[in-house]
Design an enzyme around this catalytic site. Structure first.
Site, PDB file in Angstrom:
ATOM      1  N   HIS A  13     -15.889  32.595 -16.578  1.00 34.69           N
ATOM      2  CA  HIS A  13     -16.959  33.542 -16.171  1.00 34.69           C
ATOM      3  C   HIS A  13     -17.898  33.727 -17.352  1.00 34.69           C
ATOM      4  O   HIS A  13     -17.597  34.430 -18.307  1.00 34.69           O
ATOM      5  CB  HIS A  13     -16.357  34.891 -15.767  1.00 34.69           C
ATOM      6  CG  HIS A  13     -17.387  35.860 -15.250  1.00 34.69           C
ATOM      7  ND1 HIS A  13     -17.275  36.478 -14.027  1.00 34.69           N
ATOM      8  CD2 HIS A  13     -18.550  36.325 -15.787  1.00 34.69           C
ATOM      9  CE1 HIS A  13     -18.316  37.272 -13.834  1.00 34.69           C
ATOM     10  NE2 HIS A  13     -19.103  37.206 -14.895  1.00 34.69           N
ATOM     11  N   HIS A  15     -22.196  33.992 -18.702  1.00 33.61           N
ATOM     12  CA  HIS A  15     -23.649  34.052 -18.517  1.00 33.61           C
ATOM     13  C   HIS A  15     -24.303  33.402 -19.726  1.00 33.61           C
ATOM     14  O   HIS A  15     -24.049  33.830 -20.857  1.00 33.61           O
ATOM     15  CB  HIS A  15     -24.138  35.495 -18.425  1.00 33.61           C
ATOM     16  CG  HIS A  15     -23.511  36.278 -17.322  1.00 33.61           C
ATOM     17  ND1 HIS A  15     -24.117  36.466 -16.092  1.00 33.61           N
ATOM     18  CD2 HIS A  15     -22.314  36.924 -17.245  1.00 33.61           C
ATOM     19  CE1 HIS A  15     -23.323  37.202 -15.316  1.00 33.61           C
ATOM     20  NE2 HIS A  15     -22.217  37.489 -15.989  1.00 33.61           N
ATOM     21  N   ARG A  17     -27.867  32.424 -19.446  1.00 32.88           N
ATOM     22  CA  ARG A  17     -29.322  32.647 -19.311  1.00 32.88           C
ATOM     23  C   ARG A  17     -30.085  31.321 -19.340  1.00 32.88           C
ATOM     24  O   ARG A  17     -29.508  30.260 -19.144  1.00 32.88           O
ATOM     25  CB  ARG A  17     -29.853  33.593 -20.398  1.00 32.88           C
ATOM     26  CG  ARG A  17     -29.010  34.829 -20.683  1.00 32.88           C
ATOM     27  CD  ARG A  17     -28.753  35.702 -19.485  1.00 32.88           C
ATOM     28  NE  ARG A  17     -28.138  36.968 -19.853  1.00 32.88           N
ATOM     29  CZ  ARG A  17     -27.476  37.751 -18.998  1.00 32.88           C
ATOM     30  NH1 ARG A  17     -27.313  37.394 -17.740  1.00 32.88           N
ATOM     31  NH2 ARG A  17     -26.954  38.887 -19.400  1.00 32.88           N
ATOM     32  N   ASN A  41     -26.783  34.546 -11.807  1.00 30.31           N
ATOM     33  CA  ASN A  41     -27.669  35.713 -11.625  1.00 30.31           C
ATOM     34  C   ASN A  41     -28.911  35.634 -12.504  1.00 30.31           C
ATOM     35  O   ASN A  41     -29.207  36.520 -13.295  1.00 30.31           O
ATOM     36  CB  ASN A  41     -26.921  37.037 -11.859  1.00 30.31           C
ATOM     37  CG  ASN A  41     -26.379  37.173 -13.273  1.00 30.31           C
ATOM     38  OD1 ASN A  41     -26.054  36.175 -13.915  1.00 30.31           O
ATOM     39  ND2 ASN A  41     -26.278  38.397 -13.767  1.00 30.31           N
ATOM     40  N   LYS A  99     -20.750  33.079  -5.673  1.00 24.26           N
ATOM     41  CA  LYS A  99     -20.494  34.413  -6.211  1.00 24.26           C
ATOM     42  C   LYS A  99     -21.031  35.493  -5.293  1.00 24.26           C
ATOM     43  O   LYS A  99     -22.190  35.443  -4.872  1.00 24.26           O
ATOM     44  CB  LYS A  99     -21.174  34.523  -7.584  1.00 24.26           C
ATOM     45  CG  LYS A  99     -21.100  35.872  -8.248  1.00 24.26           C
ATOM     46  CD  LYS A  99     -19.875  36.032  -9.128  1.00 24.26           C
ATOM     47  CE  LYS A  99     -19.729  37.450  -9.652  1.00 24.26           C
ATOM     48  NZ  LYS A  99     -20.177  37.614 -11.029  1.00 24.26           N
ATOM     49  N   HIS A 136     -17.901  40.009  -7.687  1.00 21.33           N
ATOM     50  CA  HIS A 136     -18.162  41.193  -8.522  1.00 21.33           C
ATOM     51  C   HIS A 136     -17.676  42.382  -7.698  1.00 21.33           C
ATOM     52  O   HIS A 136     -18.327  42.777  -6.734  1.00 21.33           O
ATOM     53  CB  HIS A 136     -19.649  41.328  -8.861  1.00 21.33           C
ATOM     54  CG  HIS A 136     -19.924  42.496  -9.763  1.00 21.33           C
ATOM     55  ND1 HIS A 136     -20.283  42.369 -11.085  1.00 21.33           N
ATOM     56  CD2 HIS A 136     -19.834  43.840  -9.549  1.00 21.33           C
ATOM     57  CE1 HIS A 136     -20.411  43.559 -11.638  1.00 21.33           C
ATOM     58  NE2 HIS A 136     -20.147  44.480 -10.712  1.00 21.33           N
ATOM     59  N   HIS A 174     -13.754  39.828 -13.741  1.00 20.20           N
ATOM     60  CA  HIS A 174     -13.729  40.890 -14.751  1.00 20.20           C
ATOM     61  C   HIS A 174     -13.103  42.188 -14.232  1.00 20.20           C
ATOM     62  O   HIS A 174     -13.776  43.213 -14.146  1.00 20.20           O
ATOM     63  CB  HIS A 174     -15.111  41.138 -15.355  1.00 20.20           C
ATOM     64  CG  HIS A 174     -16.270  41.176 -14.372  1.00 20.20           C
ATOM     65  ND1 HIS A 174     -16.268  41.926 -13.224  1.00 20.20           N
ATOM     66  CD2 HIS A 174     -17.468  40.541 -14.395  1.00 20.20           C
ATOM     67  CE1 HIS A 174     -17.414  41.753 -12.590  1.00 20.20           C
ATOM     68  NE2 HIS A 174     -18.152  40.916 -13.279  1.00 20.20           N
ATOM     69  N   LEU A 219     -20.985  46.043 -17.141  1.00 24.82           N
ATOM     70  CA  LEU A 219     -20.503  46.365 -15.803  1.00 24.82           C
ATOM     71  C   LEU A 219     -19.474  45.332 -15.381  1.00 24.82           C
ATOM     72  O   LEU A 219     -19.659  44.150 -15.671  1.00 24.82           O
ATOM     73  CB  LEU A 219     -21.671  46.380 -14.815  1.00 24.82           C
ATOM     74  CG  LEU A 219     -22.601  47.609 -14.983  1.00 24.82           C
ATOM     75  CD1 LEU A 219     -23.861  47.439 -14.166  1.00 24.82           C
ATOM     76  CD2 LEU A 219     -21.866  48.896 -14.594  1.00 24.82           C
ATOM     77  N   ASP A 248     -17.134  36.906 -19.388  1.00 26.40           N
ATOM     78  CA  ASP A 248     -18.305  37.679 -18.967  1.00 26.40           C
ATOM     79  C   ASP A 248     -19.261  37.908 -20.136  1.00 26.40           C
ATOM     80  O   ASP A 248     -19.945  38.928 -20.197  1.00 26.40           O
ATOM     81  CB  ASP A 248     -17.903  39.019 -18.324  1.00 26.40           C
ATOM     82  CG  ASP A 248     -19.059  39.633 -17.535  1.00 26.40           C
ATOM     83  OD1 ASP A 248     -19.992  38.898 -17.184  1.00 26.40           O
ATOM     84  OD2 ASP A 248     -19.017  40.855 -17.286  1.00 26.40           O
ATOM     85  N   HIS A 252     -28.063  40.036 -23.958  1.00 27.58           N
ATOM     86  CA  HIS A 252     -29.368  40.659 -23.711  1.00 27.58           C
ATOM     87  C   HIS A 252     -30.010  40.883 -25.069  1.00 27.58           C
ATOM     88  O   HIS A 252     -29.318  41.192 -26.041  1.00 27.58           O
ATOM     89  CB  HIS A 252     -29.212  42.013 -23.030  1.00 27.58           C
ATOM     90  CG  HIS A 252     -28.698  41.938 -21.628  1.00 27.58           C
ATOM     91  ND1 HIS A 252     -29.512  41.682 -20.538  1.00 27.58           N
ATOM     92  CD2 HIS A 252     -27.452  42.085 -21.122  1.00 27.58           C
ATOM     93  CE1 HIS A 252     -28.781  41.684 -19.438  1.00 27.58           C
ATOM     94  NE2 HIS A 252     -27.526  41.918 -19.755  1.00 27.58           N
ATOM     95  N   ALA A 264     -26.955  46.264 -18.880  1.00 23.44           N
ATOM     96  CA  ALA A 264     -25.510  46.047 -18.966  1.00 23.44           C
ATOM     97  C   ALA A 264     -25.197  44.617 -19.374  1.00 23.44           C
ATOM     98  O   ALA A 264     -25.775  43.674 -18.831  1.00 23.44           O
ATOM     99  CB  ALA A 264     -24.874  46.334 -17.605  1.00 23.44           C
TER     100      ALA A 264
HETATM  101  C1  NCD Z   1     -23.859  40.798 -16.478  1.00 28.10           C
HETATM  102  C2  NCD Z   1     -25.221  40.255 -16.880  1.00 28.10           C
HETATM  103  O1  NCD Z   1     -25.821  40.815 -17.809  1.00 28.10           O
HETATM  104  O2  NCD Z   1     -25.673  39.290 -16.292  1.00 28.10           O
HETATM  105  N1  NCD Z   1     -23.688  42.104 -17.048  1.00 28.10           N
HETATM  106  C3  NCD Z   1     -22.520  42.740 -17.298  1.00 28.10           C
HETATM  107  O3  NCD Z   1     -22.558  43.899 -17.726  1.00 28.10           O
HETATM  108  N2  NCD Z   1     -21.380  42.154 -17.083  1.00 28.10           N
HETATM  109  C4  NCD Z   1     -23.715  40.801 -15.006  1.00 28.10           C
HETATM  110  C5  NCD Z   1     -22.296  41.001 -14.522  1.00 28.10           C
HETATM  111  O4  NCD Z   1     -21.438  40.152 -14.702  1.00 28.10           O
HETATM  112  O5  NCD Z   1     -22.017  42.056 -13.937  1.00 28.10           O
HETATM  113 ZN    ZN Z   2     -20.633  38.524 -15.323  1.00 24.56          ZN
END
Ligand code: NCD
Ligand code: ZN
Length: 344
Positions: A13, A15, A17, A41, A99, A136, A174, A219, A248, A252, A264
């Site tokens: 899992h 991210h 970007r 996402n 997802k 999620h 998560h 989150l 996860d 950011h 988040a």
């Molecule tokens: C994730 C994100 O920033 O894309 N944020 C997070 O707090 N985990 C999205 C997600 O997995 O919920």
């Molecule tokens: Zn995530």
């Protein structure tokens, strides 16, 4: 123990970007992980095979030279996802899952599913072709307290969904509560969960006691130490193949986190396996790290385990305060703190 060698881990899992953020962070995962299940996402989200394969190309092109990191792609389910979208995606070996983001649950989830009944044809097809459903697991109703959203999701949505599609392989992503751990343990072998390093190592006090620390905000939100954080540590170190590694890691830019309405997500890819080792050691369970990090994930996804190995060495080092990203920066989890394990 001064050294531990395990089969190379994977991140189920992640991210990463796009653009400059992708270029800033992808090397971190590539340095530690064999494969990464890449979350869809983006804005706009990855909803079909064409987009998923194009995104995969961008990731591959952003990898450091010589890297063998393998991105596994995921479709983002919307109210409009059709059975054909799923059938098409299932023909590509690089697309492994879809997802479910309840609409409004988290970062870039506005196009998410408003009612799971809307995706029944897609789920039916996923069950048929053996595509995994990643969830999620939080409801989004304003009247449900943010600390209760995972538990309510189990009761109101997930239980029914799993009963309706018993052959569908589901990863409860998560997990953050004892309720979720208990649910996964008591469900069939088609239900598993990922656990993040930050939910193993931190609880809501770390985020809120003595000041608000936005770099701990993610989150599902961090929960209480007892019973939740301790249940996660218990589940991860139990040796049950139903729980496996999914960071996860969700970068950011600093200015979007340190804001009057901070977003988040926590970057942990810079030292994910070291963080997990720290958590497992705290439970006296370093011998169970390999199953969690490197075996149970590929087993659940019906993929081969990695063959090469990763060695961690006991060594003190300080996590950087930030990593550069274009003209800005990203503040990582545990910024400025000392860790006691390091990948060799
Ligand atoms: C994730 C994100 O920033 O894309 N944020 C997070 O707090 N985990 C999205 C997600 O997995 O919920
Ligand atoms: Zn995530």
């Amino acid at each position: 123990m001064q050294k531990i060698t395990i089969l190379k881990p994977d991140d189920w899992h992640l991210h990463v970007r796009t653009g400059r953020e992708l270029k800033s962070v992808i090397g971190m995962s590539a340095a530690q992980m064999g494969r990464g299940v890449i979350m869809p996402n983006l804005n706009p989200p990855i909803t079909n095979s064409t987009q998923a394969l194009k995104y995969r190309e961008e990731i591959i092109n952003s990898l450091p030279n010589g890297s063998e990191f393998n991105p596994l792609m995921v479709l983002y389910l919307t109210d409009n996802t059709t059975a054909k979208d799923i059938e098409d995606a299932s023909k590509h070996t690089h697309i492994r899952a879809a997802k479910l983001y309840p609409a409004g649950a988290t970062t870039n989830s506005d196009s998410g599913v408003t009612n799971v009944n809307n995706i029944y044809p897609a789920l039916e097809m996923m069950q048929k072709v053996g595509m995994l459903l990643l969830v999620h697991g939080e409801v989004t109703h304003a009247d449900v307290d943010i600390f209760d959203r995972e538990a309510v999701f189990i009761k109101d949505v997930l239980g029914g969904l799993i009963n309706k599609f018993p052959e569908l392989k589901v990863v409860f992503e998560h997990v953050t509560t004892k309720d979720a751990c208990d649910f996964v343990v008591s469900s069939s072998n088609n239900v598993a969960a990922t656990i993040t390093p930050h939910h193993l190592l931190a609880n809501r006090n770390d985020m809120l006691a003595g000041g608000i620390r936005p770099h701990y905000y993610c989150l599902p939100v961090l929960k209480r130490s007892k019973p939740h954080q301790s249940a996660l540590l218990g589940a991860a170190t139990s040796g049950s193949p139903k729980f496996f590694l999914g960071t996860d890691s969700a970068p950011h830019l600093k200015e979007y986190k340190e804001s009057s309405c901070g977003c988040a997500g926590v970057l942990n890819a810079h030292c994910a396996i070291e963080l997990y080792a720290t958590a497992f050691e705290s439970a006296g369970a370093l011998d169970r790290l390999e199953g969690f990090a490197s075996k149970f994930g590929p087993d659940f996804y019906s993929m081969p385990r990695n063959q090469d190995t990763t060695t961690l060495q006991r060594k003190e080092w300080t996590v950087p305060d930030s990593y550069p990203c274009g003209k800005s920066s990203i503040v990582p989890f545990m910024a400025g703190e000392v860790l006691r394990w390091k990948v060799v």
